[in-house]
Motif scaffolding. Structure first.
Motif, PDB file in Angstrom:
ATOM      1  N   ALA A  70       3.285  -2.867  51.513  1.00 32.50           N
ATOM      2  CA  ALA A  70       3.409  -1.688  50.335  1.00 32.50           C
ATOM      3  C   ALA A  70       3.128  -0.271  50.830  1.00 32.50           C
ATOM      4  O   ALA A  70       3.981   0.707  50.462  1.00 32.50           O
ATOM      5  N   GLY A  71       1.907  -0.015  51.283  1.00 32.89           N
ATOM      6  CA  GLY A  71       1.406   1.317  51.774  1.00 32.89           C
ATOM      7  C   GLY A  71       2.469   1.842  53.022  1.00 32.89           C
ATOM      8  O   GLY A  71       2.756   3.063  52.610  1.00 32.89           O
ATOM      9  N   ALA A  72       2.809   1.050  54.030  1.00 33.50           N
ATOM     10  CA  ALA A  72       4.031   1.646  54.903  1.00 33.50           C
ATOM     11  C   ALA A  72       5.031   1.838  54.352  1.00 33.50           C
ATOM     12  O   ALA A  72       5.663   2.710  54.801  1.00 33.50           O
ATOM     13  N   VAL A  73       5.452   0.944  53.431  1.00 32.09           N
ATOM     14  CA  VAL A  73       6.849   1.061  52.874  1.00 32.09           C
ATOM     15  C   VAL A  73       7.002   2.557  51.931  1.00 32.09           C
ATOM     16  O   VAL A  73       7.736   3.433  52.084  1.00 32.09           O
ATOM     17  N   GLY A  74       5.606   2.733  51.388  1.00 34.57           N
ATOM     18  CA  GLY A  74       5.673   3.990  50.615  1.00 34.57           C
ATOM     19  C   GLY A  74       5.652   5.077  51.636  1.00 34.57           C
ATOM     20  O   GLY A  74       6.332   6.368  51.309  1.00 34.57           O
ATOM     21  N   ALA A  75       4.741   5.141  52.548  1.00 34.88           N
ATOM     22  CA  ALA A  75       4.821   6.087  53.577  1.00 34.88           C
ATOM     23  C   ALA A  75       6.342   6.453  54.233  1.00 34.88           C
ATOM     24  O   ALA A  75       6.617   7.425  54.330  1.00 34.88           O
ATOM     25  N   ALA A  76       6.803   5.350  54.503  1.00 37.26           N
ATOM     26  CA  ALA A  76       8.402   5.704  55.112  1.00 37.26           C
ATOM     27  C   ALA A  76       9.292   6.159  54.044  1.00 37.26           C
ATOM     28  O   ALA A  76      10.219   7.130  54.272  1.00 37.26           O
ATOM     29  N   LEU A  77       9.146   5.687  52.861  1.00 41.38           N
ATOM     30  CA  LEU A  77       9.662   6.398  51.711  1.00 41.38           C
ATOM     31  C   LEU A  77       9.623   7.816  51.415  1.00 41.38           C
ATOM     32  O   LEU A  77      10.288   8.743  51.138  1.00 41.38           O
ATOM     33  N   PHE A  78       8.272   8.523  51.645  1.00 46.51           N
ATOM     34  CA  PHE A  78       7.776   9.783  51.562  1.00 46.51           C
ATOM     35  C   PHE A  78       8.280  10.389  52.676  1.00 46.51           C
ATOM     36  O   PHE A  78       8.889  11.646  52.576  1.00 46.51           O
ATOM     37  N   ALA A  79       8.580   9.835  53.801  1.00 47.13           N
ATOM     38  CA  ALA A  79       9.100  10.529  54.794  1.00 47.13           C
ATOM     39  C   ALA A  79      10.420  10.953  54.751  1.00 47.13           C
ATOM     40  O   ALA A  79      10.879  11.927  54.982  1.00 47.13           O
ATOM     41  N   LYS A  80      11.299  10.044  54.040  1.00 45.02           N
ATOM     42  CA  LYS A  80      12.459  10.483  53.803  1.00 45.02           C
ATOM     43  C   LYS A  80      12.818  11.325  52.761  1.00 45.02           C
ATOM     44  O   LYS A  80      13.512  12.561  53.145  1.00 45.02           O
ATOM     45  N   THR A  81      11.829  11.436  51.851  1.00 45.87           N
ATOM     46  CA  THR A  81      11.947  12.190  50.690  1.00 45.87           C
ATOM     47  C   THR A  81      11.600  13.733  51.556  1.00 45.87           C
ATOM     48  O   THR A  81      12.272  14.725  51.015  1.00 45.87           O
TER      49      THR A  81
END
Lengths: 288, 260, 95
Positions: free
Chosen positions: A270-281
């Protein structure tokens, strides 16, 4: 180290449906925790590949190894990754990350992706801390608290007990239900004092299982009181090592009157997924 | 007339025998262990033996300490705060502030010349502010608890301790040892950490001279030095600081018998 | 966001809550705090926020029981200086 008890399989995964060659934007999220490291690769916001392994003695090395493994066999060159966000305990030690973001923000965002937009409460019970997060339908944090000062309510507290009773930690949950009647919870919050309390219970003739039950319910209650501070709403998700301890989780569910939500993928990422999503934003908003 | 005070601490039982509310006849100390009653019997037998007395010679026994309500032999009990004040003022009449650090609790109280408590604060239910913290750190350092103070006094350097919780601090100490940090410096960091916590409690209550330090942890000279440094004041430590509570209880017993 | 900094241990709850929707990062709490507990900076938990916000300095997060003890509203003391200084009423304490 006692954490060894929490051993899980190290593994990697690649999506059979997504091809990075079709993607415009490739982002990476790296969560370097005190016990495990996850690296997630996303292609245009879709989960493409990830690896999950143990954190070694050096955070930068663990991040590097995790990335190599996540990319293995995909043909995706690392130069093709547009932006990387690091999170977790070792987030400032990810050499190839463009930015570091707290676990609080990343867990909320990642849980929103993994459990769906109905998730409102995320509890992350790690080896050395406990985080309670409330988020909105977009995965934005609306309230949080993090307890990393006191060992009570963390994986470490449970390890101390498993050690004292000489029970393998992965068996704690199961064994704690092998009691005729649920005993009252251990009354001391402090792990040091709870340990002396447990020793006197054992001397008074309590079987190990009963002492475990008393500690699991004390831990569930403590986490309940932490959650009370931020307020709990459905859907309720649990991540982190203690999520695997049914002795605590079931008792917590009972106390809350709620059932824990089940994710599509391993909740550990979950944490790494959130990080990758923030990277996209960050890239999309032109803040890269 | 002989009175006795018994302090049922979290770790140890202390007994003091007192004559006419004036003269200390004997002291004894034993770990609480698994059988409180047996331990209490032995502690009394030891003290009575030293004084050459029999149980029947003791007129009144008053208890104090964590387990004071279940103390064998005791006729009545007084709180640790009240016993600490009485004991400290008896030993040092100028006492106005008492800092009492035992195995599981840290306390600070202010009292008047008669040993009556005016205000107090207690740090409890968390090992970070009590002797248990030191015990855990001594274990992690692999030195006897009594060595922690002398070792710290040899230190030349202050190093930070990040963990507050005794459980996390134990791992931090182990890591520091692995990194070849000098044991003296680690011992000092441990003493400073607990002294800082006690100091903030003392500041909350406020303090007037003379300040007296009691409880088992007061035996640790490095801790005493750290408290002095923090408060910028002289502090007194009685000869046997861990017996002051039991002494206070024996004094309370004498008062109840009208000999004080 | 209601950001809770601090902890719960055996002796009680010690949290300072910053309502980041109210806080405008003016820094009056930082000036008012005698112990240097508060600071203003980037919102670590809302990476997309552009304006600075008040937070508890990381060096104090595990010991606010001690750092904040002198200002605790006991025995006739007034509201804590940080809370009194906040024009937006964005701070709350768990004690």
């Amino acid at each position: 180290m006692a954490e060894e008890y929490w051993r899980w399989k190290e593994y990697r995964w690649t999506s059979p449906e997504v091809d990075w060659r079709d993607a415009k934007l490739i982002t990476c999220g790296v969560d370097v925790g005190s016990v495990s490291t996850q690296v997630v690769i996303m292609a245009d916001g879709k989960l493409y590949a990830y690896s999950n392994m143990r954190t070694g003695s050096s955070s930068p090395e663990s991040a590097e190894k995790g990335l190599k493994w996540a990319l293995e066999g995909t043909g995706l060159p690392r130069e093709r990754i547009n932006y990387t966000v690091g999170t977790g305990y070792g987030r400032v030690n990810v050499p190839f990350a463009n930015r570091a973001i707290t676990e609080i923000a990343c867990h909320a965002r990642g849980a929103n992706f993994m459990y769906g937009p109905t998730v409102r409460t995320v509890l992350d019970m790690g080896g050395q801390d406990c985080k309670a997060i409330r988020c909105d339908e977009k995965g934005k944090v609306i309230s949080f608290l993090m307890n990393d000062k006191c060992a009570a309510g963390t994986g470490r507290g449970m390890e101390v007990f498993a050690d004292l009773l000489q029970v393998p930690i992965e068996k704690v949950g199961e064994l704690s239900f092998e009691v005729e009647q649920e005993p009252p919870p251990v009354s001391s919050t402090c792990v040091v004092f709870a340990k002396s309390e447990a020793s006197s219970l054992l001397r008074a003739g309590w079987p190990k299982n009963k002492v475990l039950a008393a500690y699991c319910s004390a831990m569930a209650h403590r986490i309940f009181t932490l959650l009370e501070r931020i307020g709990v709403e459905k859907d309720f998700a649990i991540t982190g090592g203690i999520a695997k301890n049914i002795g605590v989780v079931r008792r917590l569910e009972k106390e809350l009157g709620l059932t824990v939500a089940k994710p599509k993928e391993d909740p550990q990422i979950a944490g790494a997924v959130g990080a990758a999503l923030f990277a996209k934003t960050i890239v999309e908003k032109g803040k890269a | 007339m002989i009175t006795a005070g018994i302090d049922m601490g979290a770790k140890n039982i202390k007994v003091v025998l007192l004559e006419d509310g004036k003269r200390i006849l004997a002291k004894s100390q034993l770990p609480v262990g698994t059988d409180t009653k047996a331990a209490t019997e032995r502690a009394f037998a030891e003290a009575l033996g030293k004084a050459g007395l029999k149980m029947d010679d003791v007129r009144h026994i008053t208890s104090t300490g964590t387990g004071r309500t279940t103390a064998p032999y005791a006729k009545d009990n007084v709180t640790e705060v009240s016993a600490g004040a009485k004991g400290a003022v008896f030993l040092h009449p100028g006492t106005r502030t008492v800092i009492d650090v035992g195995a599981e609790e840290g306390k600070c109280l202010r009292c008047d010349a008669a040993g009556k408590v005016i205000d107090f604060a207690v740090n409890e239910k968390c090992a970070a502010g009590a002797g248990s913290f030191m015990e855990a750190m001594a274990r992690a350092l692999e030195v006897p608890l009594e060595e922690l103070g002398p070792l710290a006094l040899k230190s030349t350097k202050t190093i930070p301790m990040n963990a507050q919780c005794a459980v996390f601090a134990e791992s931090e100490v182990v890591t520091l040892v692995h990194q070849k940090t000098a044991k003296e410096d680690i011992a000092r960091a441990v003493n400073d950490a607990i002294a800082d916590r006690i100091t903030s409690m003392v500041r909350k209550v406020g303090f007037d001279p003379d300040v007296v330090l009691i409880g088992g942890v007061a035996r640790n000279k490095a801790f005493v030095e750290a408290i002095k440094r923090n408060l910028q004041i002289q502090v007194m430590v009685p000869e046997d600081p861990e017996y002051v509570g039991a002494l206070g209880a024996a004094l309370a017993a004498a008062e109840l018998e009208g000999v004080r | 966001m209601r950001a809770n900094y601090g902890y719960k241990d055996g002796s009680g709850d010690y949290f300072i809550e910053v309502d980041t929707d109210r806080c405008d990062g003016c820094g009056k709490c930082v000036e008012a705090c005698p112990a240097g507990v508060m600071e203003v900076g980037e919102d670590e938990n809302d990476p997309l926020r552009d304006t600075p916000v008040a937070k508890v300095a990381s060096s104090h997060r595990k010991k606010i029981k001690y750092s904040c003890a002198p200002c605790k509203p006991v025995s006739g003391r007034k509201t804590e200086p940080c809370r009194a200084a906040c024009p937006k009423n964005a701070l709350a304490h768990s004690w």
